[in-house]
Design an enzyme around this catalytic site. Structure first.
Site, short mmCIF file in Angstrom:
data_model
loop_
_atom_site.label_atom_id
_atom_site.label_comp_id
_atom_site.label_asym_id
_atom_site.label_seq_id
_atom_site.Cartn_x
_atom_site.Cartn_y
_atom_site.Cartn_z
N ASP A 62 5.41 -6.86 7.36
CA ASP A 62 4.88 -8.13 6.87
C ASP A 62 5.76 -9.23 7.46
O ASP A 62 6.84 -8.95 8.01
CB ASP A 62 4.93 -8.12 5.33
CG ASP A 62 4.64 -9.47 4.73
OD1 ASP A 62 3.58 -10.04 5.04
OD2 ASP A 62 5.49 -9.96 3.95
N ASP B 181 7.27 -6.90 1.06
CA ASP B 181 8.14 -7.46 0.02
C ASP B 181 7.42 -7.73 -1.29
O ASP B 181 8.06 -8.17 -2.24
CB ASP B 181 8.76 -8.77 0.52
CG ASP B 181 7.75 -9.89 0.62
OD1 ASP B 181 7.82 -10.84 -0.18
OD2 ASP B 181 6.87 -9.81 1.48
N ASP C 77 6.10 -13.20 6.06
CA ASP C 77 6.74 -14.07 5.07
C ASP C 77 7.37 -13.25 3.95
O ASP C 77 6.70 -12.44 3.31
CB ASP C 77 5.71 -15.03 4.47
CG ASP C 77 5.15 -15.99 5.49
OD1 ASP C 77 5.93 -16.49 6.30
OD2 ASP C 77 3.93 -16.24 5.48
#
Length: 254
Positions: free
Chosen positions: A34, A199, A36
């Site tokens: 991922d 995250d 961001d």
């Protein structure tokens, strides 16, 4: 090799976050990240742009903690939530003024997505190390493709990635599995031979929906403790993650 991207049922898009067993003996040919909250700390740049727009409209600024709680599901929902927090619009993409707000945000953010953004410590070194060992690397993000490409170029990550799927590359975004499956397809690796690193609960749900093992980084953007995300493993950061990656994704030049 092509992997079919058949449309999932609505229930398939929001599976419960059931952790799988992921041992140190697992082996992966590819790792997909991922962006961001995983590779990049982008909330300062997003906050800068939102507050510039808010200042033009006489709205009180947002702080970074507020914006952090709004990111993860694409620019449209970020903008809706941000304006909703200032009682402008309904806080949803269905609001009549939403498309205009998104267009203004994208024009401003697209002009400079880099200022204020930083790589997390060890992110570049981890990707460089894994690429040097012959591990196939990809990116699957809900951020629009224009800013994504600009950021990857600015931080010299683009040459390390064999596949990039952004939030508007396809008609679907995470947690729908199809963006992640499309990244796998471009890397020419089946789901059982790839690891996803994210995250957030969105990342974990996307990986579960795609049948891909997933680990999360605790430095990212989420609500609640990292253990509650239901990932296969959690790491504090890249200094913690990279030695483990070197074992489970040794690469063909290790």
């Amino acid at each position: 090799m092509l992997f079919p991207l058949s449309p999932p049922s609505p229930d398939h898009v929001r599976l419960s976050l059931r952790p799988l067993t992921l041992s140190d003996e697992a082996r992966f040919r590819a790792v997909i990240f991922d962006l961001d909250g995983t590779l990049l700390h982008s909330v300062p740049s997003l906050t800068r742009v939102l507050n510039a727009l808010f200042a033009e409209e006489g709205l009180a600024p947002l702080d970074e903690a507020q914006v952090c709680a709004m990111v993860g599901e694409g620019a449209g929902l970020l903008v809706a939530r941000a304006y909703g927090a200032r009682a402008v619009g309904s806080g949803t993409p269905e609001d009549p003024g939403h498309s205009g707000r998104v267009a203004r945000f994208m024009a401003c953010y697209g002009a400079d997505p880099v200022s204020g953004a930083t790589l997390y410590p060890g992110a570049a070194e981890t990707l460089q190390h894994m690429a040097g060992r012959g591990v196939r690397l990809g990116l699957c993000t809900n951020k629009p493709e224009g800013p994504t490409r600009a950021l990857l170029e600015a931080f010299a990550l683009a040459p390390l990635l064999g596949a990039v799927i952004a939030g508007d590359t396809l008609p679907w975004r995470k947690p729908d599995p199809r963006p992640l499956l499309a990244t796998l397809e471009r890397l020419d690796v089946p789901p059982g031979e790839v690891l996803f690193v994210g995250d957030s609960a969105i990342d974990v749900a996307c990986a579960r929906n795609a049948g891909v093992p997933v680990v999360v980084l605790a430095h990212g953007y989420r609500q609640g403790p990292v253990e509650a995300l239901g990932a296969d493993r959690a790491f504090q950061g890249f200094d913690d993650l990279m030695p483990w990656l070197a074992k489970v994704a040794p690469g063909d030049r290790a």
